[in-house]
Design a protein around this motif. Structure first.
Motif, mmCIF file in Angstrom:
data_model
loop_
_atom_site.group_PDB
_atom_site.id
_atom_site.type_symbol
_atom_site.label_atom_id
_atom_site.label_comp_id
_atom_site.label_asym_id
_atom_site.label_seq_id
_atom_site.Cartn_x
_atom_site.Cartn_y
_atom_site.Cartn_z
ATOM 1 N N LYS A 109 56.468 26.014 48.712
ATOM 2 C CA LYS A 109 55.677 24.797 48.561
ATOM 3 C C LYS A 109 56.289 23.630 49.287
ATOM 4 O O LYS A 109 57.480 23.390 49.206
ATOM 5 C CB LYS A 109 55.564 24.449 47.072
ATOM 6 C CG LYS A 109 54.194 24.736 46.495
ATOM 7 C CD LYS A 109 54.047 24.100 45.134
ATOM 8 C CE LYS A 109 53.548 22.689 45.222
ATOM 9 N NZ LYS A 109 54.165 21.804 44.260
ATOM 10 N N THR A 115 49.553 18.259 44.153
ATOM 11 C CA THR A 115 49.776 19.529 43.448
ATOM 12 C C THR A 115 50.489 19.295 42.121
ATOM 13 O O THR A 115 50.359 20.093 41.206
ATOM 14 C CB THR A 115 50.585 20.528 44.302
ATOM 15 O OG1 THR A 115 51.863 19.966 44.590
ATOM 16 C CG2 THR A 115 49.861 20.864 45.586
ATOM 17 N N GLU A 116 51.210 18.172 42.002
ATOM 18 C CA GLU A 116 51.776 17.795 40.702
ATOM 19 C C GLU A 116 50.645 17.420 39.745
ATOM 20 O O GLU A 116 50.650 17.803 38.575
ATOM 21 C CB GLU A 116 52.730 16.602 40.829
ATOM 22 C CG GLU A 116 53.956 16.836 41.685
ATOM 23 C CD GLU A 116 55.053 17.584 40.933
ATOM 24 O OE1 GLU A 116 55.087 17.509 39.696
ATOM 25 O OE2 GLU A 116 55.865 18.252 41.601
ATOM 26 N N ASN A 121 52.296 24.470 40.157
ATOM 27 C CA ASN A 121 53.453 25.334 39.873
ATOM 28 C C ASN A 121 53.333 26.105 38.555
ATOM 29 O O ASN A 121 53.519 27.322 38.549
ATOM 30 C CB ASN A 121 54.754 24.527 39.884
ATOM 31 C CG ASN A 121 55.119 24.072 41.281
ATOM 32 O OD1 ASN A 121 54.284 24.134 42.186
ATOM 33 N ND2 ASN A 121 56.336 23.626 41.477
ATOM 34 N N GLU A 125 53.251 30.181 38.295
ATOM 35 C CA GLU A 125 54.261 30.877 37.493
ATOM 36 C C GLU A 125 53.607 31.730 36.410
ATOM 37 O O GLU A 125 54.054 32.846 36.129
ATOM 38 C CB GLU A 125 55.249 29.864 36.900
ATOM 39 C CG GLU A 125 56.281 29.418 37.939
ATOM 40 C CD GLU A 125 56.905 28.060 37.649
ATOM 41 O OE1 GLU A 125 56.700 27.541 36.527
ATOM 42 O OE2 GLU A 125 57.582 27.517 38.550
ATOM 43 N N VAL A 131 57.717 30.558 42.566
ATOM 44 C CA VAL A 131 57.386 29.376 43.369
ATOM 45 C C VAL A 131 58.661 28.659 43.794
ATOM 46 O O VAL A 131 59.517 28.377 42.956
ATOM 47 C CB VAL A 131 56.517 28.380 42.572
ATOM 48 C CG1 VAL A 131 56.044 27.249 43.464
ATOM 49 C CG2 VAL A 131 55.336 29.085 41.937
ATOM 50 N N GLU A 133 59.930 25.232 45.516
ATOM 51 C CA GLU A 133 59.783 23.922 46.146
ATOM 52 C C GLU A 133 60.784 23.904 47.295
ATOM 53 O O GLU A 133 61.955 24.232 47.106
ATOM 54 C CB GLU A 133 60.111 22.806 45.147
ATOM 55 C CG GLU A 133 59.064 22.603 44.072
ATOM 56 C CD GLU A 133 57.752 22.008 44.592
ATOM 57 O OE1 GLU A 133 57.713 21.567 45.763
ATOM 58 O OE2 GLU A 133 56.776 22.001 43.833
ATOM 59 N N GLN A 142 63.303 20.837 40.784
ATOM 60 C CA GLN A 142 62.721 22.079 40.252
ATOM 61 C C GLN A 142 63.790 22.866 39.491
ATOM 62 O O GLN A 142 63.538 23.384 38.404
ATOM 63 C CB GLN A 142 62.142 22.939 41.389
ATOM 64 C CG GLN A 142 61.388 24.163 40.853
ATOM 65 C CD GLN A 142 60.951 25.135 41.935
ATOM 66 O OE1 GLN A 142 61.577 25.229 42.993
ATOM 67 N NE2 GLN A 142 59.884 25.861 41.667
#
Lengths: 468, 186
Positions: A109, A115-116, A121, A125, A131, A133, A142
């Motif tokens: 990513k 995307t937050e 994520n 998961e 995933v 970062e 992360q």
């Protein structure tokens, strides 16, 4: 992500008490960004650049339906699969489908605030996808399980010793390992991830309607790798990210870089037209997800729609004397600092975010810094005004304001109260129980007025200098 | 109603009463300095190395960089006269050599096409980029205005890969090449 904006400023006070080192880290980093921005603005006709950028963004926003349809058409012509999402639901559905169809085990990513917002994520998961970062700062947080605390520098709240401790615990590096050595360890882990991931996920800084070009800015090379090596690339793009013409990038790319980090251009910019041509390296499949998630509601707002010009450079965070004390975590949502304080009430609803417009001294530094001239102080006041109208402001505030107005409007009353206040510091028990005083002293030291009021001192000074 | 139609309908409703803003043009600015000089100077400011070389000099530079290395990863557009060393896959090569579409003095940027091959531009720790002198534009606006067709990905590189995410200390070579060497060919 879990929204905790309602807990501001309690969370700010708690953070400063529990982790005082955050203040030094954040202040140091933001002042560094701020100095670089000032130097970079000084090198250009910043007023002219910002004014032109403002006008282009206003043009896009007032023709947004047209440009979205044009962008969609061009993207499809370029072989890109276009999707529309109201929010997490549609975004998650698409990701589930991509993960199942391509047997995705691993995803890399690129840093993306959107995307937050969408909780990408946790969703991946939950599907059993590993995933990664890949932005170094984003990777650090992360590992720690924390959200980003700054739009551009997500880990600016961490000090070097904290990161050394994290890598020591995680990878067995020495506690005094140099930043270069730590970066090499992260590079090794993430290089393996880049080479094996089936899915790359990014946001976008801009989407050019006329050509269907995605533009993504960065300094490490992780975005170029995330959008080049995996078989599938999915880009999440807020509907406000459009620019009309390819030429407009010649203004927005350097202006955003200057505002964000003081660079003339980000070290790497990816201008993506679509999937790889036959025989070319690159993804076989490119998806663009056009996301609303509160943006059309903001567009309909006669005052607050101007925040949609935001290019997410973080310049207002760096300029803000309030943000500099704590970083972004206490704001309780993806976007913090001055822009968060005017954007979050629009994206989340005022009820969820009404304390945030108070996270400001109204000094105006944010507006001076903003590359697209968003009138942040004006909008902070607008949100505060609405919070009062909607009964969201605490009840004591109204009474206190009325009393304050009366006292300030009468010299006699003012003198009386200023004399009475000399009796401070009030006993701690009283400070704890008067709601108005408690609101002030929470997270601050006790009130300590000077022994004599200013108007008395002033009279004395005047008498002395004029020989009274 | 499908999502797309819903979003567009909300946008149209939101904009109904809003006055339309005009789209301004971009003024072409002239730099006060020779583009080539500015390009090389700004490369150095950004922590890259820039050289103005003829064919022979550029080959000499490549030989110097490749000295003692097991091989090199080449971009597709790199002329055969530069392919003097064994070719390695970019994943394993300590040096990548690319052929740039164009360069921009204003931002000391090299434009690298996906047609040349993305891996050689990104994976090796050292990146040598070759660009012809007449392909150096003075401003981004000038360069962008003249592009007729765009490749599937155009990478703009303006220095070595870097990050200050660890304790605000600048580190080079985080993910992409930590060393960027540019040969402008006369």
């Amino acid at each position: 992500m879990r929204v905790k904006a309602k807990l501001y400023p309690k969370e700010a006070a708690r953070l400063l008490q529990e982790k005082p080192s955050v203040r030094a880290s954040v202040t140091g980093a933001t002042l560094h960004f701020e100095r670089n921005r000032l130097r970079a603005y000084g090198e250009i006709d910043a007023e002219a650049w910002r004014e032109r950028a403002r006008r282009i963004k206003d043009h896009v926003l007032t023709h947004l339906d047209h440009y979205l349809e044009l962008a969609e058409k061009r993207l499809r012509e370029n072989g890109v699969q276009v999707h529309w999402a109201e929010g997490p639901e549609e975004a998650h559905r698409l990701l589930r489908e991509v993960v199942a169809r391509h047997g995705v085990k691993r995803a890399v990513k690129a840093k993306s605030m959107l995307t937050e917002e969408l909780g990408v994520n946790p969703l991946l998961e939950s599907l059993g996808v590993e995933v990664y970062e890949t932005d170094l700062g984003e990777y650090l947080i992360q590992l720690l399980g924390e959200p980003p605390s700054h739009i551009v520098g997500p880990a600016i709240h961490l000090s070097l010793p904290e990161i050394q401790r994290l890598f020591h615990d995680r990878f067995g590096t020495p506690l005094d390992a140099a930043p270069e050595a730590l970066a090499q360890v992260a590079r090794g882990v993430l290089r393996e991830a880049f080479l094996t991931a089936e899915l790359g996920i990014s946001g976008a800084n801009f989407l050019v309607a006329e050509t269907g070009t995605l533009a993504v800015m960065e300094n490490e090379g992780n975005i170029r790798l995330s959008t080049s090596l995996p078989r599938v690339h999915v880009a999440f793009v807020g509907i406000e990210k459009l620019l009309p013409r390819f030429q407009d990038l010649a203004l927005f790319l350097p202006l955003t870089a200057r505002a964000a980090t003081g660079q003339r251009l980000a070290t790497f910019v990816s201008l993506i037209q679509g999937s790889a041509q036959p025989g070319e390296e690159g993804p076989e499949e490119v998806h663009v997800v056009l996301v609303d998630h509160g943006r059309t509601a903001l567009l309909a707002d006669p005052e607050a729609w101007e925040v949609l010009r935001c290019v997410r450079c973080g310049a207002c965070l760096n300029a803000c004397p309030v943000y500099r004390q704590t970083g972004g975590h206490p704001y309780g949502y993806v976007y913090s600092g001055p822009i968060g304080a005017v954007l979050d009430p629009g994206l989340l609803g005022l009820e969820e975010a009404h304390p945030l417009p108070h996270a400001s001294t109204l000094c105006g530094a944010c507006q001076e810094a903003c590359p697209v001239k968003i009138p942040i102080p004006k909008l902070l006041l607008a949100w505060r005004h609405r919070a009062v109208e909607q009964g969201l402001a605490p009840t004591w505030e109204k009474g206190a304001m009325r009393a304050f107005a009366q006292v300030m409007g009468s010299p006699a009353l003012y003198r009386l109260f200023s004399k009475a206040l000399r009796g401070l510091p009030l006993p701690q028990a009283l400070q704890d129980h008067l709601p108005l005083l408690r609101a002030w002293t929470e997270g601050r030291g006790p009130l300590k007025p000077s022994p004599r009021p200013f108007h008395e001192l002033w009279r004395e000074i005047k008498e002395e200098t004029h020989g009274g | 109603m499908e999502v797309r139609a819903r979003i567009l309908a909300r946008i149209r409703k939101a904009l109904k009463e809003r006055p339309k803003a005009l789209l301004p043009e971009h003024p072409h600015l002239r730099l006060g300095e020779e583009p080539l000089d500015l390009f090389l100077r700004r490369l150095a400011e950004n922590g890259a190395e820039g050289h103005l070389l003829n064919q022979e000099g550029a080959v000499g530079l490549l030989k110097e960089l490749a000295h003692g290395l097991p091989g090199v990863a080449y971009g597709k557009g790199v002329p055969t006269s530069f392919r003097l060393f064994p070719e390695l896959p970019p994943e394993a090569a300590p040096l990548g050599v690319s052929w740039a579409l164009f360069a921009v003095a204003e931002t000391c940027t090299l434009a690298l096409s996906s047609e040349d091959g993305r891996k050689a531009q990104l994976l090796p720790p050292t990146h040598l980029v070759l660009v012809e002198r007449e392909r150096v534009y003075s401003t981004l606006l000038e360069a962008f205005s003249e592009q007729k067709a765009l490749p599937s990905a155009l990478g703009l590189h303006s220095g070595p890969s870097k990050s200050a995410d660890i304790g605000q200390v600048m580190v080079k070579g985080v993910h992409g090449p930590g060393r960027l060497v540019v040969a402008v060919l006369t």
